[in-house]
Design a protein around this motif. Structure first.
Motif, PDB file in Angstrom:
ATOM      1  N   ASP A 260       0.752  -1.157  -0.002  1.00  0.00           N
ATOM      2  CA  ASP A 260      -0.226  -0.087  -0.008  1.00  0.00           C
ATOM      3  C   ASP A 260       0.784   1.270   0.022  1.00  0.00           C
ATOM      4  OD1 ASP A 260      -2.051   1.722   0.445  1.00  0.00           O
ATOM      5  OD2 ASP A 260      -2.659   1.131   2.521  1.00  0.00           O
ATOM      6  N   VAL A 261       1.140   1.773  -1.210  1.00  0.00           N
ATOM      7  CA  VAL A 261       1.989   2.959  -1.360  1.00  0.00           C
ATOM      8  C   VAL A 261       1.484   3.969  -0.539  1.00  0.00           C
ATOM      9  CG1 VAL A 261       3.059   4.524  -3.026  1.00  0.00           C
ATOM     10  CG2 VAL A 261       3.259   2.028  -3.386  1.00  0.00           C
ATOM     11  N   CYS A 262       2.393   4.650   0.309  1.00  0.00           N
ATOM     12  CA  CYS A 262       1.701   5.947   0.714  1.00  0.00           C
ATOM     13  C   CYS A 262       2.204   7.237   0.150  1.00  0.00           C
ATOM     14  CB  CYS A 262       2.264   5.940   2.330  1.00  0.00           C
ATOM     15  SG  CYS A 262       1.819   4.545   3.226  1.00  0.00           S
ATOM     16  N   GLU A 263       2.720   8.099   0.809  1.00  0.00           N
ATOM     17  CA  GLU A 263       3.056   9.363  -0.128  1.00  0.00           C
ATOM     18  C   GLU A 263       3.578   9.150  -1.317  1.00  0.00           C
ATOM     19  OE1 GLU A 263       3.628  12.639  -1.647  1.00  0.00           O
ATOM     20  OE2 GLU A 263       5.456  12.702  -0.605  1.00  0.00           O
ATOM     21  N   ASP A 264       4.884   8.640  -1.336  1.00  0.00           N
ATOM     22  CA  ASP A 264       5.449   7.977  -2.652  1.00  0.00           C
ATOM     23  C   ASP A 264       5.999   6.664  -2.212  1.00  0.00           C
ATOM     24  OD1 ASP A 264       4.876  10.248  -4.395  1.00  0.00           O
ATOM     25  OD2 ASP A 264       6.512  11.402  -3.275  1.00  0.00           O
ATOM     26  N   GLY A 265       6.294   5.823  -3.146  1.00  0.00           N
ATOM     27  CA  GLY A 265       6.705   4.443  -3.074  1.00  0.00           C
ATOM     28  C   GLY A 265       8.454   4.636  -2.778  1.00  0.00           C
ATOM     29  N   LEU A 266       9.009   5.241  -3.919  1.00  0.00           N
ATOM     30  CA  LEU A 266      10.502   5.282  -3.599  1.00  0.00           C
ATOM     31  C   LEU A 266      10.886   6.843  -4.348  1.00  0.00           C
ATOM     32  CD1 LEU A 266      13.076   2.655  -4.470  1.00  0.00           C
ATOM     33  CD2 LEU A 266      13.237   4.743  -5.783  1.00  0.00           C
ATOM     34  N   THR A 267      11.744   7.503  -3.790  1.00  0.00           N
ATOM     35  CA  THR A 267      12.063   8.884  -4.068  1.00  0.00           C
ATOM     36  C   THR A 267      13.685   8.717  -4.307  1.00  0.00           C
ATOM     37  OG1 THR A 267      10.436   9.782  -2.930  1.00  0.00           O
ATOM     38  CG2 THR A 267      11.910  11.266  -3.886  1.00  0.00           C
ATOM     39  N   ILE A 268      13.887   9.230  -5.343  1.00  0.00           N
ATOM     40  CA  ILE A 268      15.496   9.296  -5.671  1.00  0.00           C
ATOM     41  C   ILE A 268      15.885  10.922  -5.276  1.00  0.00           C
ATOM     42  CG2 ILE A 268      17.318   9.451  -7.374  1.00  0.00           C
ATOM     43  CD1 ILE A 268      15.880   6.809  -7.542  1.00  0.00           C
ATOM     44  N   LYS A 269      16.425  10.933  -4.291  1.00  0.00           N
ATOM     45  CA  LYS A 269      16.797  12.166  -3.566  1.00  0.00           C
ATOM     46  C   LYS A 269      18.036  12.853  -4.049  1.00  0.00           C
ATOM     47  CE  LYS A 269      14.334  13.253  -0.291  1.00  0.00           C
ATOM     48  NZ  LYS A 269      13.186  14.078  -0.138  1.00  0.00           N
ATOM     49  N   LYS A 270      19.009  12.190  -4.679  1.00  0.00           N
ATOM     50  CA  LYS A 270      20.419  12.559  -5.021  1.00  0.00           C
ATOM     51  C   LYS A 270      20.848  11.731  -6.095  1.00  0.00           C
ATOM     52  CE  LYS A 270      23.139  14.755  -1.408  1.00  0.00           C
ATOM     53  NZ  LYS A 270      24.191  14.699  -0.190  1.00  0.00           N
ATOM     54  N   SER A 271      21.795  12.315  -6.994  1.00  0.00           N
ATOM     55  CA  SER A 271      21.869  11.796  -8.335  1.00  0.00           C
ATOM     56  C   SER A 271      22.637  10.236  -7.821  1.00  0.00           C
ATOM     57  CB  SER A 271      23.375  12.452  -8.862  1.00  0.00           C
ATOM     58  OG  SER A 271      23.670  11.845  -9.925  1.00  0.00           O
ATOM     59  N   ALA A 272      22.171   9.282  -8.873  1.00  0.00           N
ATOM     60  CA  ALA A 272      22.337   7.906  -8.578  1.00  0.00           C
ATOM     61  C   ALA A 272      21.957   6.997  -9.461  1.00  0.00           C
ATOM     62  CB  ALA A 272      21.721   7.465  -7.127  1.00  0.00           C
ATOM     63  N   LYS A 273      22.480   5.984  -9.554  1.00  0.00           N
ATOM     64  CA  LYS A 273      22.200   4.597 -10.578  1.00  0.00           C
ATOM     65  C   LYS A 273      21.505   3.684  -9.630  1.00  0.00           C
ATOM     66  CE  LYS A 273      25.426   4.831 -14.349  1.00  0.00           C
ATOM     67  NZ  LYS A 273      26.478   6.007 -14.161  1.00  0.00           N
ATOM     68  N   VAL A 274      20.505   3.416 -10.101  1.00  0.00           N
ATOM     69  CA  VAL A 274      19.739   2.523  -9.328  1.00  0.00           C
ATOM     70  C   VAL A 274      18.992   1.324  -9.822  1.00  0.00           C
ATOM     71  CG1 VAL A 274      17.750   2.469  -7.452  1.00  0.00           C
ATOM     72  CG2 VAL A 274      19.195   4.648  -7.665  1.00  0.00           C
ATOM     73  N   LYS A 275      19.357   0.137  -9.396  1.00  0.00           N
ATOM     74  CA  LYS A 275      18.616  -1.260 -10.102  1.00  0.00           C
ATOM     75  C   LYS A 275      17.653  -1.581  -8.909  1.00  0.00           C
ATOM     76  CE  LYS A 275      21.881  -3.274 -13.124  1.00  0.00           C
ATOM     77  NZ  LYS A 275      23.213  -2.522 -13.049  1.00  0.00           N
ATOM     78  N   ILE A 276      16.212  -1.663  -9.648  1.00  0.00           N
ATOM     79  CA  ILE A 276      15.234  -2.114  -8.729  1.00  0.00           C
ATOM     80  C   ILE A 276      14.785  -3.312  -9.711  1.00  0.00           C
ATOM     81  CG2 ILE A 276      12.963  -1.423  -7.943  1.00  0.00           C
ATOM     82  CD1 ILE A 276      13.674   1.503  -8.549  1.00  0.00           C
ATOM     83  N   LYS A 277      14.550  -4.550  -8.789  1.00  0.00           N
ATOM     84  CA  LYS A 277      14.132  -6.037  -9.520  1.00  0.00           C
ATOM     85  C   LYS A 277      13.488  -6.728  -8.447  1.00  0.00           C
ATOM     86  CE  LYS A 277      18.817  -7.370  -8.806  1.00  0.00           C
ATOM     87  NZ  LYS A 277      20.194  -7.977  -9.399  1.00  0.00           N
ATOM     88  N   ASN A 278      12.746  -7.440  -9.117  1.00  0.00           N
ATOM     89  CA  ASN A 278      11.712  -8.170  -8.315  1.00  0.00           C
ATOM     90  C   ASN A 278      11.000  -7.512  -7.188  1.00  0.00           C
ATOM     91  OD1 ASN A 278      14.138 -10.203  -9.191  1.00  0.00           O
ATOM     92  ND2 ASN A 278      12.312 -11.176  -9.192  1.00  0.00           N
ATOM     93  N   ILE A 279      10.104  -6.517  -7.603  1.00  0.00           N
ATOM     94  CA  ILE A 279       9.284  -5.857  -6.603  1.00  0.00           C
ATOM     95  C   ILE A 279       7.897  -6.027  -7.025  1.00  0.00           C
ATOM     96  CG2 ILE A 279      11.283  -4.111  -6.194  1.00  0.00           C
ATOM     97  CD1 ILE A 279       9.095  -2.116  -8.195  1.00  0.00           C
ATOM     98  N   THR A 280       7.095  -5.760  -6.011  1.00  0.00           N
ATOM     99  CA  THR A 280       5.590  -5.755  -6.257  1.00  0.00           C
ATOM    100  C   THR A 280       5.015  -4.429  -5.430  1.00  0.00           C
ATOM    101  OG1 THR A 280       5.579  -8.185  -5.923  1.00  0.00           O
ATOM    102  CG2 THR A 280       3.384  -6.901  -5.474  1.00  0.00           C
ATOM    103  N   ALA A 281       4.307  -3.904  -6.060  1.00  0.00           N
ATOM    104  CA  ALA A 281       3.684  -2.564  -5.733  1.00  0.00           C
ATOM    105  C   ALA A 281       2.345  -2.360  -5.849  1.00  0.00           C
ATOM    106  CB  ALA A 281       4.399  -1.352  -5.971  1.00  0.00           C
ATOM    107  N   SER A 282       1.387  -1.763  -5.154  1.00  0.00           N
ATOM    108  CA  SER A 282       0.106  -1.464  -5.320  1.00  0.00           C
ATOM    109  C   SER A 282      -0.360  -0.098  -4.548  1.00  0.00           C
ATOM    110  CB  SER A 282      -0.886  -2.873  -4.667  1.00  0.00           C
ATOM    111  OG  SER A 282      -0.569  -3.845  -5.107  1.00  0.00           O
ATOM    112  N   LYS A 283      -1.319   0.145  -5.107  1.00  0.00           N
ATOM    113  CA  LYS A 283      -2.437   1.384  -4.365  1.00  0.00           C
ATOM    114  C   LYS A 283      -1.523   2.576  -4.137  1.00  0.00           C
ATOM    115  CE  LYS A 283      -4.412  -1.931  -1.445  1.00  0.00           C
ATOM    116  NZ  LYS A 283      -4.976  -2.376  -0.126  1.00  0.00           N
ATOM    117  N   ALA A 284      -0.893   3.191  -5.171  1.00  0.00           N
ATOM    118  CA  ALA A 284      -0.373   4.502  -5.109  1.00  0.00           C
ATOM    119  C   ALA A 284      -1.594   5.612  -5.490  1.00  0.00           C
ATOM    120  CB  ALA A 284       1.056   4.650  -5.850  1.00  0.00           C
TER     121      ALA A 284
END
Ligand code: ADA
Ligand code: CA
Ligand code: CA
Length: 324
Positions: free
Chosen positions: A215-239
């Motif tokens: 149950d995503v709240c304000e936001d699920g994930l926020t990039i706050k600073k310059s980055a390389k990000v790998k996001i794998k095998n995730i499940t997300a609902s209700k944003a």
């Protein structure tokens, strides 16, 4: 892989078929000083119609039928206000068969229409629920860990498939709530994000793996600073609004994601142009109420591949280079 639609017959009865992308220029119609070329593609269980046109019609209507005979066809959309819009997504096509479409337009008071375009859903290799997208392995919780402050991750944190539940925040849209996890860099894995606070904040290169947002709240994930990000095998609902918010220049690669019921999957901060580079592959999207990717930056890019979509309002909204 999504299946490309086949084109069929023109209104003059000239019949041929070919793959959508290569033959779209052959299927143009002219009338009232306007030339219109329509293209149809099957993505998941939806049909994406898009067209290019010269000139500005007064009104556009989209029709659908189960055969090439216009008699008995159904009007599925009327476009007046957003006349410059050149696409339409049919999220409820006739299942398991070939759907036929016409784009009708009015110019100087007279109606004209495109040739009939077909989209074959009978052999769609991308069913509504794709088995290809694995999602998170941590969907059933192994217990709850109560957090009185943000959990900071430097290096690797393995959450053992437990739910990390903040004691602050209300799962509303109020900005400035502290996150559940602050990842300065490294790897966050095997966690379930509790439904309070502001999800995961990223401040450096990171891998996010086997993470569930029931149950995503304000936001699920926020990039706050310059980055390389790998996001794998995730499940997300209700944003209610965004799942992933990008507030810094970043490269984000998402794979094997199952995302359901969000307004936007990715959003580059409004009015900003960092730019961002986002990709999504081998995933399953259901119920995206506004768009998968939204940016105001023409330098930002979004690439999507091997992803099933059902009930998706739009792939990209705003500016940016969008490939799918
Ligand atoms: C909204 C808000 C931004 C920023 C963003 C976020 O888009 O307008 O200022 O707070 O959310 O990071 O959640
Ligand atoms: Ca008919
Ligand atoms: Ca926000």
């Amino acid at each position: 892989m999504y299946k490309k639609a086949l084109f069929a017959v023109t209104t003059l009865g000239l019949a041929f078929s070919a793959h959508a992308a290569s033959s779209s220029s052959n299927l143009c119609s002219t009338g009232g000083g306007i030339k219109i070329c329509v293209n149809a593609e099957v993505h998941g269980s939806s049909v994406f119609l898009n067209w290019s046109k010269t000139g500005v019609p007064e009104k556009i209507e989209i029709y659908r039928d189960s055969d090439t005979n216009p008699s008995g066809r159904e009007k599925i959309s009327t476009i007046t206000k957003t006349i410059s819009k050149a696409n339409y997504i049919d999220n409820t096509p006739l299942e398991g068969k070939t759907n036929y479409y016409w784009v009708k337009y009015r110019s100087k008071g007279t109606w004209y229409e495109s040739a009939v375009i077909s989209a074959d859903l009978s052999t769609s290799d991308m069913p509504k629920t794709s088995t290809m997208a694995v999602g998170s392995k941590c969907t059933s919780s192994k217990g709850t860990v109560k957090l009185s402050k943000t959990k900071v991750v430097d290096g690797t944190f393995d959450g053992g498939c437990k739910t990390y539940m903040p004691t602050w925040g209300n799962c509303g849209q109020g900005e400035g709530q502290d996150p559940v996890f602050r990842v300065n860099g490294g790897k966050l894995k095997n966690v379930i994000i509790g439904n309070r606070g502001d999800g995961v904040h990223i401040y450096g290169d990171a891998t996010i793996e086997n993470v569930t947002w029931p149950d995503v709240c304000e936001d699920g994930l926020t990039i706050k600073k310059s980055a390389k990000v790998k996001i794998k095998n995730i499940t997300a609902s209700k944003a209610a609004d965004k799942f992933i918010q990008l507030n810094a220049k970043a490269t984000v690669e998402v794979s094997n994601a199952k995302i359901n019921d969000v307004l936007k999957v990715f959003r580059e901060n409004g009015g900003k142009c960092y730019p961002i580079k986002v990709s999504l592959k081998n995933s399953q999207l259901t119920k995206v109420r506004e768009a998968i990717f939204r940016t105001d930056c023409s330098k930002s890019t979004f690439k999507m591949s091997n992803t099933s979509m059902s009930n998706v309002k739009a792939v990209c909204k705003g500016k940016g280079k969008c490939t799918y």
